[in-house]
Design a protein around this motif. Structure first.
Motif, PDB file in Angstrom:
ATOM      1  N   ASN A  16       0.850  -1.198   0.000  1.00 52.03           N
ATOM      2  CA  ASN A  16       0.000   0.000   0.000  1.00 52.03           C
ATOM      3  C   ASN A  16       0.881   1.241   0.000  1.00 52.03           C
ATOM      4  N   CYS A  70      -3.807  -2.760   8.085  1.00 51.00           N
ATOM      5  CA  CYS A  70      -4.097  -1.464   7.470  1.00 51.00           C
ATOM      6  C   CYS A  70      -5.480  -1.009   7.918  1.00 51.00           C
ATOM      7  N   GLU A  71      -5.597   0.297   8.077  1.00 54.41           N
ATOM      8  CA  GLU A  71      -6.876   0.879   8.473  1.00 54.41           C
ATOM      9  C   GLU A  71      -7.956   0.625   7.417  1.00 54.41           C
ATOM     10  N   GLY A 122      -1.140   0.073  10.268  1.00 55.08           N
ATOM     11  CA  GLY A 122      -0.113   0.084   9.222  1.00 55.08           C
ATOM     12  C   GLY A 122       0.384   1.452   8.823  1.00 55.08           C
ATOM     13  N   TYR A 123      -0.497   2.437   8.838  1.00 54.28           N
ATOM     14  CA  TYR A 123      -0.053   3.724   8.300  1.00 54.28           C
ATOM     15  C   TYR A 123       1.019   4.402   9.140  1.00 54.28           C
TER      16      TYR A 123
END
Ligand SMILES: Nc1nc2c(c(=O)[nH]1)N[C@H]1C(S)=C(S)[C@@H](COP(=O)(O)O)O[C@H]1N2
Ligand SMILES: [Mo]
Length: 256
Positions: free
Chosen positions: A81, A134-135, A218-219
């Motif tokens: 991503n 991940c969101e 994740g971000y």
């Protein structure tokens, strides 16, 4: 019962009581008194951000560990991503196997430095198999190898004034810079990862070096690192919210 536990219970009980009785603003004021306000407390989520962060910091004591998995749990298809920077400079570094790449370490440190990949690899390495969430709703498990951020900070000599560690990627990537508080920066599972699943970190996953912090979404795990800067305040960077995410509605603290 230890003094620390009593104090913790006092603060959490106080926070909950203040939130219930006199509203969220009172709880936020109490959190402020104990230095538990995240940089984006004035952002979109405001008081909610403060309560989440304050409760996590009080209850989790900063060093609880994310779950680590076995080799057989590693996902067959890890997801990318946010691809590599679309710049000639990045292509040149990639072509040279990142031998010319340096990670700058500066700010409130006794010994500012500029570390090559080789320098990082000569430091004690740690390998951990963790979940990256991940969101956006997907996740995978992978093995990450790197050096603990705490080791790099330890070598640089962090000032007692330090409150945050800012993390900046190369230019040309989707601009995602971020910052960590000191409990997360010194957390044993917070890695500067240069390896993934037994090979060098692939370009899509953040080569040559990325942050990996399995206790946050994740971000927060910024890829394509170029600079780490130790600061007392994040107010002067960007919109002063501690990261690029909060301006788009992503909370600065993304603990899971
Ligand atoms: N520099 C940079 N770091 C980044 C991103 C990005 O786009 N650019 N994406 C983030 C997001 S939203 C997630 S979920 C993870 C994804 O890491 P992966 O590509 O290894 O799955 O990296 C994070 N770090
Ligand atoms: Mo993400």
């Amino acid at each position: 019962m230890t003094t620390r536990f009593t104090r913790r219970r006092l603060i959490t009980t106080g926070l909950a009581a203040a939130a219930g009785v006199s509203g969220l603003a009172a709880a936020a004021r109490l959190a402020d008194r104990y230095g538990l306000i995240p940089p984006d407390s004035g952002g979109i989520y405001g008081v909610g951000e403060t309560l989440t962060y304050a409760a996590q910091r009080i209850l989790m004591s900063g060093h609880s560990l994310a779950r680590e998995f076995g080799r057989s749990d590693i996902s067959k298809h890890p997801i990318v991503n946010g691809g590599p920077p679309e710049t000639d400079a990045y292509q040149r570094l990639l072509a040279g196997k990142f031998s010319d790449c340096r990670l700058q370490v500066d700010g409130l440190v006794a010994r500012p430095s500029s570390l090559s990949l080789g320098d990082l690899m000569r430091l004690p390495s740690r390998t951990q198999i963790t979940h990256q969430a991940c969101e956006e709703g997907w996740s995978f498990i992978a093995e990450w190898t790197g050096v603990a951020l705490s080791d790099v900070l330890g070598l640089a000599g962090v000032s007692t004034r330090a409150k945050y560690v800012m993390i900046f990627p190369f230019e040309g990537t989707k601009i995602m810079w971020d910052s960590l508080d000191m409990p997360d920066a010194f957390h044993p599972q917070t890695l500067l990862a240069y390896g993934m699943n037994g090979v060098e970190l692939p370009p899509g996953h953040g080569a040559p070096v990325r942050l990996r912090m399995p206790r946050q979404l994740g971000y927060k795990s910024v890829k394509y690192l170029s600079r780490i800067s130790v600061v007392e305040s994040v107010k002067d960077v960007g919109e002063g919210l501690g990261a690029s995410g909060p301006q788009f509605g992503y909370s600065w603290y993304a603990g899971i």
